[in-house]
Design an enzyme around this catalytic site. Structure first.
Site, short mmCIF file in Angstrom:
data_model
loop_
_atom_site.label_atom_id
_atom_site.label_comp_id
_atom_site.label_asym_id
_atom_site.label_seq_id
_atom_site.Cartn_x
_atom_site.Cartn_y
_atom_site.Cartn_z
CG ASN A 116 -2.05 -1.01 1.03
OD1 ASN A 116 -2.37 -1.40 -0.10
ND2 ASN A 116 -2.61 -1.47 2.15
CD GLU A 156 5.32 -5.40 -1.33
OE1 GLU A 156 4.31 -5.38 -2.06
OE2 GLU A 156 5.40 -6.09 -0.32
CE1 TYR A 157 7.50 -6.49 -4.86
CE2 TYR A 157 6.14 -5.37 -6.48
CZ TYR A 157 6.31 -6.36 -5.55
OH TYR A 157 5.29 -7.25 -5.31
CG MET A 219 7.28 -11.24 -0.69
SD MET A 219 6.45 -9.65 -0.53
CE MET A 219 7.45 -8.65 -1.62
CE1 TYR A 221 3.45 -12.84 -0.75
CE2 TYR A 221 4.39 -14.83 0.18
CZ TYR A 221 4.25 -13.46 0.19
OH TYR A 221 4.91 -12.72 1.13
CD1 TRP A 375 0.27 -12.09 3.24
CD2 TRP A 375 1.86 -10.89 4.30
NE1 TRP A 375 -0.28 -10.88 3.59
CE2 TRP A 375 0.67 -10.13 4.24
CE3 TRP A 375 2.98 -10.35 4.94
CZ2 TRP A 375 0.58 -8.84 4.79
CZ3 TRP A 375 2.89 -9.08 5.46
CH2 TRP A 375 1.70 -8.33 5.38
C1 LIG Z 1 4.41 9.47 0.86
O1 LIG Z 1 4.68 10.55 1.73
C2 LIG Z 1 3.71 11.59 1.68
C3 LIG Z 1 4.23 12.80 2.44
O2 LIG Z 1 4.47 12.47 3.78
C4 LIG Z 1 2.42 11.04 2.23
O3 LIG Z 1 1.41 12.03 2.25
C5 LIG Z 1 1.98 9.88 1.35
O4 LIG Z 1 0.83 9.28 1.88
C6 LIG Z 1 3.09 8.83 1.23
N1 LIG Z 1 2.70 7.91 0.17
C7 LIG Z 1 2.29 6.65 0.42
C8 LIG Z 1 1.83 5.89 -0.76
O5 LIG Z 1 2.29 6.15 1.54
#
Ligand SMILES: *[C@@H]1O[C@H](CO)[C@@H](O)[C@H](O)[C@H]1NC(C)=O
Ligand SMILES: *[C@@H]1O[C@H](CO)[C@@H](O)[C@H](O)[C@H]1NC(C)=O
Ligand SMILES: *[C@@H]1O[C@H](CO)[C@@H](O)[C@H](O)[C@H]1NC(C)=O
Ligand SMILES: *[C@@H]1O[C@H](CO)[C@@H](O)[C@H](O)[C@H]1NC(C)=O
Length: 408
Positions: A116, A156-157, A219, A221, A375
Site C-alpha cells: 500500500n 515494493e519495489y 514473496m 505468491y 504471509w
Molecule cells: C508518501 O509521503 C507523503 C508525504 O508524507 C504522504 O502524504 C503519502 O501518503 C506517502 N505515500 C504513500 C503511498 O504512503
C-alpha cells in the site's frame, strides 16, 4: 603418522561437508497488525493467537517512511504504541516483542513498507545520503526502544510502480549502509522481495542482497490474479500447460520453482533464501460457471472477498474454510501445479492447503534453502474453527520441514 594424517583429513572434510549442507529450518511469520481491527473470528490478538512454537521468526507489519526526512514513520500510534496516558490493553510493538518470554529463541523484526505504500517515498529517501542515514538511525532507535531483534525492508519495489530506475543501485547502497550500522548492534537485516525473474531483473542486484542481508524473503505468491483474465492458482509450485492457448510466455513462467531457481541462478546463496508461502487464496469471478478449470475465462475485477479481510479478489484460508459451511464449494487438488482450487456458481478460488504447503516445505529442504516464510499468520485458521487443530497451514509447513512429514 600417515594414518593419523588421513584420519585428520577425513575429520576436517566431514566438518566442511556438514557445514556446507546445513538443513532448512525455521519459519518466519509475518503478522499484519491491522487484524486487530477485524471483527468476530477475524479478530487476531498477537499476544493470544500467535503461536511462538510454530514460528521461529515473527515480523510485525508495517511502519512507513517520511520522504521529507527519511525517518521511519509510525503509521498507527494507537495500535503500535498505545495510549501513553492511559493503558487501553494495547501496546502493539511491546506486546509483540514480549512474545519472546514464551519462546526465548524467537526472533522479532519490524517491517517497513508493504504494497500500500507504493515505491515513490522509498525511492526519494534512498536517493539522498542524509535521508538514508536518518532512516537507518531512526530504525535503530525504534528497535532499541521496543526490543526488536531486526528490521525487514518491504519496499515494493525498487525501480517499479512509481519508483525510478536508479532505485536498484540506491537499494544496494541502502542495504550496505544498514549492514554496516546493524553489525555494530547485532541486529538482523532482511527484506521481502518480488519473486519473479522479471521482478528480480528490474529491482535487485541479487549478489548484493545475498551479501548484505541475513535473509531474502522471496514473496512467491500473488503470481496470478484476476488481472490475468483467466483463473489461476496464485502460488503454484510448478507450471502447467493449461496456459498454452494464452500464448503468453510470462504468464506461463510464473510459478514458484521458476522464481526460486531464478534467484539462485542470479547468484543468491540458497542459505539466504526464505521461501515465501501464502495463507490466503486469490478469488475470481468466472465468465462461464460451467468452465471452471485452470485458465478458464474470468472477469478482470476479481472474485468475492472474505468475511473479515473484505478485499476484492482475495480470501484468507480461514475465511475460505469457514465459508464451506454455507457455500457448496467443489474442491479440486491440482497435483501438477501443487495447490487447490474450488468453485461454486461463478465463484472460483485458487489457494494452498496443508498438503501443498507440506510439499513446498519439502521442496525448500531439497534445495537447501535457509528458511521458509509465511504471509501471514492472521489468515490461517488460527482459532481451529474448520478442523481439529489451530493453525493447520503453519503446522503443515513445520511438518514438511520435519524428518518424517505425515501430510505429504
Ligand atoms: C508518501 O509521503 C507523503 C508525504 O508524507 C504522504 O502524504 C503519502 O501518503 C506517502 N505515500 C504513500 C503511498 O504512503
Ligand atoms: C489479548 O490476549 C491477551 C493474552 O491472552 C489478553 O490478556 C488480552 O486481554 C487480549 N486482548 C483482547 C483485546 O482480547
Ligand atoms: C502489553 O504491553 C503492556 C506494556 O508493556 C502491558 O502492560 C500489557 O500487559 C501487555 N498486554 C499483553 C496482552 O501482553
Ligand atoms: C502476459 O501476462 C502477464 C501477467 O498477467 C501480463 O502482465 C502481460 O501483460 C501479458 N502479456 C501480454 C502480451 O498479454
Amino acid at each position: 603418522m600417515r594414518y593419523e594424517l588421513v584420519v585428520m583429513l577425513i575429520a576436517v572434510l566431514a566438518v566442511l561437508a556438514s557445514s556446507a549442507v546445513s538443513a532448512t529450518d525455521g519459519l518466519a511469520c509475518y503478522f499484519g497488525s491491522w487484524a486487530n481491527y477485524r471483527h468476530g473470528n477475524g479478530f487476531f490478538n498477537a499476544s493470544e493467537h500467535l503461536d511462538t512454537d510454530l514460528c521461529d521468526h515473527i515480523i510485525y507489519t508495517f511502519v512507513g517512511i517520511d520522504p521529507e526526512t527519511g525517518k521511519v514513520r509510525i503509521l498507527d500510534e494507537y495500535l503500535n504504541i498505545g495510549n501513553q496516558d492511559e493503558y487501553t490493553g494495547l501496546r502493539g510493538f511491546l506486546n509483540f516483542t514480549d512474545l519472546k518470554k514464551k519462546n526465548p529463541n524467537l526472533r522479532t523484526s519490524l517491517a517497513i513498507g508493504g504494497w500500500n505504500q507504493c515505491s515513490l517515498n522509498y525511492s526519494i529517501v534512498s536517493n539522498d545520503p542524509t535521508k538514508r542515514r536518518n532512516l537507518i538511525e531512526s530504525a535503530v532507535s525504534l528497535l532499541q526502544e521496543y526490543n526488536f531483534d531486526g528490521f525487514d525492508l518491504d519496499w515494493e519495489y525498487p525501480s517499479q510502480r512509481d519508483g525510478n530506475p536508479v532505485d536498484l543501485e540506491n537499494f544496494n547502497t541502502l542495504i550496505r549502509e544498514f549492514r554496516e550500522e546493524f553489525d555494530k548492534h547485532g541486529y538482523y537485516l532482511s527484506a521481502a522481495v518480488g519473486a519473479s525473474n522479471q521482478a528480480a531483473d528490474l529491482s535487485y542486484h541479487v549478489p548484493s542482497l545475498s551479501k548484505y542481508l541475513d535473509r531474502i524473503f522471496v514473496m512467491a505468491y500473488d503470481l496470478h490474479g484476476s488481472w490475468d483474465g483467466v483463473t489461476g492458482i496464485h502460488a503454484p509450485l510448478y507450471g502447467t500447460n493449461a496456459y498454452d492457448n494464452m500464448a503468453n510466455e510470462t504468464l506461463a513462467s510464473l510459478y514458484v520453482d521458476n522464481c526460486i531457481r531464478g534467484w539462485l541462478n542470479r547468484g543468491a546463496d540458497p542459505e539466504k533464501i526464505g521461501l515465501g508461502m501464502p495463507t490466503y487464496g486469490k478469488s475470481f469471478d468466472l465468465s462461464d460457471p460451467n468452465n471452471h478449470e485452470i485458465a478458464a475465462p474470468a472477469q478482470s475485477y476479481g472474485g468475492i472477498s472474505g468475511a473479515y479481510t473484505g478485499e476484492v479478489g482475495m480470501m484468507g484460508y480461514n475465511e475460505y474454510c469457514e465459508s464451506k459451511e454455507t457455500k457448496d464449494w467443489t474442491e479440486v487438488w491440482d497435483g501438477e501445479q501443487i495447490g487447490i482450487y474450488a468453485y461454486t456458481g461463478r465463484n472460483w478460488i485458487g489457494l494452498d492447503n496443508e498438503k501443498s504447503l507440506c510439499i513446498k516445505a519439502k521442496y525448500a529442504k531439497d534445495l537447501k534453502l535457509g528458511t521458509t516464510m509465511i504471509w501471514s499468520v492472521e489468515t490461517d485458521d488460527f482459532r481451529g474453527i474448520c478442523g481439529p487443530t489451530k493453525n493447520p497451514l503453519i503446522s503443515a509447513i513445520k511438518d514438511g520441514l520435519s524428518a518424517n512429514p505425515t501430510l505429504c
